[in-house]
Design an enzyme around this catalytic site. Structure first.
Site, PDB file in Angstrom:
ATOM      1  N   ILE A   1     -10.269   8.394   0.718  1.00  0.00           N
ATOM      2  CA  ILE A   1     -10.166   7.272  -0.224  1.00  0.00           C
ATOM      3  C   ILE A   1     -10.004   5.962   0.550  1.00  0.00           C
ATOM      4  O   ILE A   1      -9.217   5.871   1.490  1.00  0.00           O
ATOM      5  CB  ILE A   1      -8.970   7.445  -1.178  1.00  0.00           C
ATOM      6  CG1 ILE A   1      -9.153   8.701  -2.042  1.00  0.00           C
ATOM      7  CG2 ILE A   1      -8.782   6.220  -2.059  1.00  0.00           C
ATOM      8  CD1 ILE A   1     -10.318   8.636  -3.018  1.00  0.00           C
TER       9      ILE A   1
ATOM     10  N   HIS B   1       0.848  -1.193   0.000  1.00  0.00           N
ATOM     11  CA  HIS B   1       0.000   0.000   0.000  1.00  0.00           C
ATOM     12  C   HIS B   1       0.886   1.246   0.000  1.00  0.00           C
ATOM     13  O   HIS B   1       1.288   1.727   1.067  1.00  0.00           O
ATOM     14  CB  HIS B   1      -0.898   0.007   1.241  1.00  0.00           C
ATOM     15  CG  HIS B   1      -1.808  -1.176   1.345  1.00  0.00           C
ATOM     16  ND1 HIS B   1      -1.353  -2.424   1.695  1.00  0.00           N
ATOM     17  CD2 HIS B   1      -3.148  -1.288   1.147  1.00  0.00           C
ATOM     18  CE1 HIS B   1      -2.373  -3.265   1.713  1.00  0.00           C
ATOM     19  NE2 HIS B   1      -3.465  -2.613   1.379  1.00  0.00           N
TER      20      HIS B   1
ATOM     21  N   HIS C   1     -27.745 -15.596  25.732  1.00  0.00           N
ATOM     22  CA  HIS C   1     -26.666 -15.406  26.697  1.00  0.00           C
ATOM     23  C   HIS C   1     -25.941 -16.704  27.046  1.00  0.00           C
ATOM     24  O   HIS C   1     -24.948 -16.669  27.769  1.00  0.00           O
ATOM     25  CB  HIS C   1     -27.217 -14.771  27.975  1.00  0.00           C
ATOM     26  CG  HIS C   1     -27.489 -13.305  27.854  1.00  0.00           C
ATOM     27  ND1 HIS C   1     -28.265 -12.770  26.855  1.00  0.00           N
ATOM     28  CD2 HIS C   1     -27.065 -12.244  28.599  1.00  0.00           C
ATOM     29  CE1 HIS C   1     -28.327 -11.454  26.996  1.00  0.00           C
ATOM     30  NE2 HIS C   1     -27.602 -11.115  28.038  1.00  0.00           N
TER      31      HIS C   1
ATOM     32  N   GLU D   1     -16.898  -4.429  24.999  1.00  0.00           N
ATOM     33  CA  GLU D   1     -16.059  -5.626  25.120  1.00  0.00           C
ATOM     34  C   GLU D   1     -14.853  -5.606  24.175  1.00  0.00           C
ATOM     35  O   GLU D   1     -13.737  -5.951  24.575  1.00  0.00           O
ATOM     36  CB  GLU D   1     -16.887  -6.893  24.856  1.00  0.00           C
ATOM     37  CG  GLU D   1     -17.981  -7.157  25.863  1.00  0.00           C
ATOM     38  CD  GLU D   1     -19.303  -6.452  25.538  1.00  0.00           C
ATOM     39  OE1 GLU D   1     -20.273  -6.643  26.293  1.00  0.00           O
ATOM     40  OE2 GLU D   1     -19.346  -5.718  24.525  1.00  0.00           O
TER      41      GLU D   1
ATOM     42  N   HIS E   1      -3.961   3.079  -3.462  1.00  0.00           N
ATOM     43  CA  HIS E   1      -4.211   2.593  -2.107  1.00  0.00           C
ATOM     44  C   HIS E   1      -3.532   1.261  -1.829  1.00  0.00           C
ATOM     45  O   HIS E   1      -2.712   1.139  -0.925  1.00  0.00           O
ATOM     46  CB  HIS E   1      -5.719   2.479  -1.852  1.00  0.00           C
ATOM     47  CG  HIS E   1      -6.061   2.085  -0.447  1.00  0.00           C
ATOM     48  ND1 HIS E   1      -5.923   0.802   0.029  1.00  0.00           N
ATOM     49  CD2 HIS E   1      -6.536   2.805   0.583  1.00  0.00           C
ATOM     50  CE1 HIS E   1      -6.294   0.758   1.294  1.00  0.00           C
ATOM     51  NE2 HIS E   1      -6.674   1.960   1.654  1.00  0.00           N
TER      52      HIS E   1
ATOM     53  N   PHE F   1     -20.157 -12.946  25.364  1.00  0.00           N
ATOM     54  CA  PHE F   1     -19.750 -11.705  24.722  1.00  0.00           C
ATOM     55  C   PHE F   1     -18.263 -11.680  24.374  1.00  0.00           C
ATOM     56  O   PHE F   1     -17.746 -10.651  23.932  1.00  0.00           O
ATOM     57  CB  PHE F   1     -20.151 -10.519  25.586  1.00  0.00           C
ATOM     58  CG  PHE F   1     -21.629 -10.512  25.875  1.00  0.00           C
ATOM     59  CD1 PHE F   1     -22.548 -10.804  24.872  1.00  0.00           C
ATOM     60  CD2 PHE F   1     -22.106 -10.276  27.148  1.00  0.00           C
ATOM     61  CE1 PHE F   1     -23.911 -10.833  25.131  1.00  0.00           C
ATOM     62  CE2 PHE F   1     -23.469 -10.305  27.415  1.00  0.00           C
ATOM     63  CZ  PHE F   1     -24.376 -10.584  26.408  1.00  0.00           C
TER      64      PHE F   1
END
Length: 663
Positions: A187, A26, A473, A411, A261, A437
Site C-alpha cells: 500500500i 502516518h 556536461h 552520484e 497510510h 552531475f
C-alpha cells in the site's frame, strides 16, 4: 509478564494516539511494523538508552521516515530521554518528535529520514564505516568495533531510484552485517501498489548479491526471529528480509488500505481499534508492566560497560591505536594538523604553478593524506578526471582496511552513502563527480547540510571551460543553485593557493558540508602579499587595488579571476581606478563582520561588475542595480574552451567595455 502482542500493541496505540492528537501523520506503517520492531529491539539490538552515542552500538535507521511514530515509540519505551509529553507533542513546533525523524533533535535518531530511499543508502554507509573501521583498528581478541546496521524500509523506498544504486554497491561490497527489513504491505498513498509497482523485489536483490529471505509473516514473532537468525548466519552478503505485513494492523475498517497510510484513523476508529487489540488503557497510558518489559537501560549499560573493559585492555595492549581511535571517534584533528596545513599553503604561495585546480586538489590531497588517517574518499566512476586518488589511496573492495571507494556511476547513492559514513563517526568522507552531475546528487547534498555533516564534496569541470563535451556536461546554473542551500560552504578557487585554503577550511569545518569546485583547465597563480594570503579564508578579499579610492570594483571567482586581473591592468593603464575582489566563497564572505565586508565592497562604490562563467542572476546581490554581471543566461555549446569563452563574452575586451559602460 505481558505477551508479545501486548508489547507490540504499545507501539500501535502510541502511534495512532499521537497522530490523532496532532491531526497529522502516518499511523499505518508503525502499526504494521510493530511486531518486527518488538522482536528486533527486544531480542537483537545492542544499544544503551543512557548513552545514545556509544560508538559500538547497533545502528537502527528508519528509511520510511513517515513512520516516525514507530521509532519515537521504541525510543520512549526502551528508556531514551524522550518523555510521554514529547510523544503528545508529535509534529509540534520544536518538539523532539518532528514529523519525520531528525538527526541531533531526538536522542537515538541516527539520521534524518523522510525523502524515501535515502535512509536505506545512509544505512549502507553505516555498514561500510563499521567494517572499514573494524578492519583498521580491531586486533586479535580485541574486536572493539563490532556492531550491526538495521534498516526498515517500505515500498516507497524500493521504488525510488536511489535504492537501486545503493543496494547494488552494497551487494558488491558484501556487507554481511547489514540487515534490511522490507515492509511489504502493498500500500502507498495512492492505494494498492500493484497498479504501478510489479517488480520481483526478491530476484532484484538476489541479482545484486544480497541474501534474501522471502515471505516472512511480519506479525508472527517466531517467524521474524527465525528470519533474523538466518540472516545473521550469512556473513558475506547483506540480507533483505521481506516481511509481509498489514498496514494499520488492528484497525477494523482501515487496516490493509491506504486510508491508514497518511491520515489519522479518527476518534471512532481508534475506539474500535483499542477494542480489537484488547487494549484497555487510555490514550498515552502505558502500564508499568509493559514499561518494565521494554526497558533496555540496565541491559544497555551493562553492554557498554563490558565494551569499556575490553577497550581498556585494548588501550594497554595497543596504546597508539587507542589514542588514534578516540581522536577519530570524537572528530578531533591531529595535533600537527594546523602547522602542517598552514605550512603547505605557504609553500604553494612561495612556489607558483599554472595548473588546473583539480590537479591542485589532488596535490593537496596527497599532502593532507599523510596526516589525516580518517580520509575515506571516493568518486562516481571519475577518479582519473576528478583526481581524487592519491598515493595512499587503497580501495576497500581490495583491502577492507582501505580508504577509498569506487562508487561507480551512482552520484545520488554515493552522496547519501557518504552521509551515512559521516554519521557513523571515525571518518572524514569526501566524494566527487562532475559539477553537472551534482543534479543527480542534490537531495543528498541538501540532507548533508540539514544534518550538519562533515562531508567534503568535490565537483570538477566547473564551467563552459570544459569545452568539447558540450551543453549536456557544461554546468550553468549549478553553482548558484548549490549556493542557495542553507548551511553549505561552497568554494570555487582561482589557483592552487585558494584551493589549499578551501581544502583546509573544509577539513576544519565540523558543522556542515563543504563543496569544493575545481577547473579542468590550467589557471595561473595570482601574486599575493601576506595580508591577502591570510584573507583568503574570509571567502572574499582584495586581490588588486588602485592607489586612490576605487571607482569600479571587479568581482570574480575561479578561472575568471585572471580575466579580471587582465582587465584591471588595461583599465588602470587608461587611468581608471579599479579594485579586483576574488571571492572564492560567497557564503563564507557573507558571514564576515560588517566592517570587513564594507572594507572589501564599500557601499560608496556603486560601479561594480561581477564575472563568473555561471548563471548571471545570482551576482546582482553584490553588484546592485547600478552594477552589471558578465555571466551565462543560456546553455553552452560544444567547442574548444577558448572559443566558448570568447563567444560568451568572457574576454578582457568585453570586461573593459562593460566596465566603461557602467562608469
Amino acid at each position: 509478564m505481558p505477551s508479545r502482542k501486548e508489547l507490540a500493541n504499545a507501539i500501535r496505540v502510541l502511534s495512532m494516539d499521537a497522530v490523532q492528537k496532532a491531526t497529522s501523520g502516518h499511523p499505518g506503517a508503525p502499526m504494521g511494523m510493530a511486531d518486527i520492531a518488538e522482536v528486533l529491539w527486544r531480542e537483537f539490538m545492542n544499544h544503551n538508552p543512557i548513552n545514545p552515542h556509544w560508538i559500538n552500538r547497533d545502528r537502527f535507521i528508519l528509511s520510511n521516515g513517515h513512520a516516525s511514530m514507530l521509532i519515537y515509540s521504541l525510543l520512549h519505551l526502551t528508556g531514551y530521554d524522550l518523555s510521554i509529553n514529547e510523544l503528545q507533542n508529535f509534529r509540534q513546533f520544536r518538539s523532539k518528535t518532528p514529523g519525520h525523524p531528525e538527526y541531533n533533535r531526538t536522542p537515538g535518531i541516527e539520521t534524518t529520514t523522510g525523502p524515501l530511499g535515502q535512509g536505506f543508502a545512509n544505512a549502507i554507509g553505516f555498514a561500510i564505516a563499521e567494517r572499514t573501521l573494524a578492519a583498521q583498528f580491531n586486533r586479535p581478541d580485541y574486536d572493539i568495533v563490532n556492531h550491526n546496521t538495521y534498516v526498515f524500509l517500505g515500498d516507497g523506498c524500493m521504488m525510488e531510484g536511489i535504492s537501486h544504486e545503493a543496494s547494488s554497491i552494497a551487494g558488491t561490497l558484501k556487507l554481511g552485517k547489514l540487515f534490511a527489513f522490507y515492509d511489504d504491505n502493498g500500500i502507498s498513498i495512492d492505494g494498492d501498489v500493484k497498479g504501478w509497482f510489479t517488480d520481483d523485489t526478491a530476484k532484484r536483490f538476489e541479482s545484486y548479491g544480497w541474501h534474501v529471505i522471502r515471505d516472512i509473516n511480519g506479525h508472527d514473532s517466531n517467524a521474524i526471529r527465525k528470519a533474523i537468525n538466518e540472516a545473521k548466519s550469512t556473513h558475506d552478503m547483506p540480507s533483505l528480509l521481506i516481511c509481509k505485513t498489514v498496514i494499520g494492523f488492528g484497525s477494523p475498517h482501515k487496516a490493509g488500505t491506504h486510508n491508514s497510510h497518511g491520515a489519522p484513523l479518527g476518534d471512532e476508529e481508534i475506539i474500535l481499534t483499542r477494542r480489537q487489540l484488547e487494549w484497555k488503557y487510555a490514550p498515552f497510558e502505558i502500564p508499568d508492566h509493559i514499561y518494565s518489559s521494554w526497558d533496555a537501560k540496565k541491559c544497555g549499560e551493562k553492554k557498554e560497560n563490558d565494551w569499556k573493559k575490553k577497550f581498556s585492555a585494548y588501550a594497554k595492549m595497543y596504546p597508539k591505536l587507542a589514542v588514534e581511535f578516540k581522536r577519530r571517534i570524537y572528530n578531533k584533528l591531529p595535533v600537527n594538523w594546523y602547522i602542517t596545513s598552514q605550512k603547505l599553503i605557504q609553500q604553494l604561495h612561495a612556489n607558483p604553478k599554472k595548473i588546473a585546480t583539480r590537479q591542485a586538489s589532488q596535490n593537496i590531497l596527497e599532502e593532507f593524506g599523510k596526516t589525516l588517517s580518517e580520509y575515506l574518499g571516493g568518486s562516481a566512476d571519475l577518479a582519473p578526471s576528478n583526481l581524487t586518488m592519491w598515493s595512499g589511496s587503497k580501495p576497500i573492495n581490495e583491502d577492507p582496511a582501505g580508504n577509498y571507494i569506487h562508487y561507480g556511476v551512482r552520484e545520488f547513492g554515493m552522496t547519501a552513502i557518504a552521509n551515512g559514513i559521516a554519521l557513523h563517526g571515525g571518518f572524514l568522507p569526501y566524494t566527487a563527480t562532475f559539477l553537472m552531475f551534482s543534479e543527480y546528487a542534490r537531495n543528498a547534498v541538501r540532507m548533508a547540510a540539514m544534518m550538519n555533516l562533515h562531508h567534503i564534496i568535490i565537483y570538477t569541470h566547473d564551467s563552459i571551460g570544459l569545452g568539447e563535451d558540450g551543453p549536456t556536461h557544461q554546468p550553468i546554473e549549478q553553482i548558484a543553485s548549490l549556493r542557495t542551500i542553507p548551511n553549505i560552504n561552497l568554494w570555487r578557487p582561482c589557483d592552487q593557493v585558494e584551493s589549499a585554503v578551501a581544502w583546509k577550511y573544509a577539513v576544519e569545518r565540523l558543522d556542515g558540508p563543504s563543496i569544493l569546485i575545481f577547473s579542468r583547465q590550467n589557471l595561473s597563480q595570482q601574486n599575493r602579499n601576506i595580508e591577502q594570503l591570510e584573507n583568503i579564508v574570509r571567502g572574499g578579499y582584495i586581490l588588486k587595488d588602485s592607489k586612490e579610492q576605487a571607482e569600479l570594483i571587479l568581482i570574480a571567482t575561479g578561472s575568471e579571476v585572471q580575466l579580471a586581473i587582465d582587465a584591471y591592468i588595461e583599465l588602470s593603464n587608461e587611468g581608471y581606478k579599479v579594485r579586483v575582489v576574488s571571492m572564492p566563497s560567497t557564503d563564507v564572505f557573507d558571514k564576515q563582520t560588517k566592517e570587513y565586508i564594507e572594507s572589501v565592497l564599500p557601499k560608496a562604490v556603486e560601479a561594480r561588475l561581477a564575472i563568473e562563467a555561471g548563471i548571471a542572476d545570482y551576482w546582482f546581490k553584490y553588484t546592485g542595480l547600478k552594477g552589471a554581471v558578465i555571466g551565462m543566461n543560456t546553455f553552452g555549446e560544444s567547442a574548444p574552451n577558448e572559443k566558448l569563452f570568447e563567444e560568451f563574452g568572457f574576454t578582457v575586451s568585453n570586461i573593459v567595455a562593460k566596465a566603461k559602460s557602467i562608469l
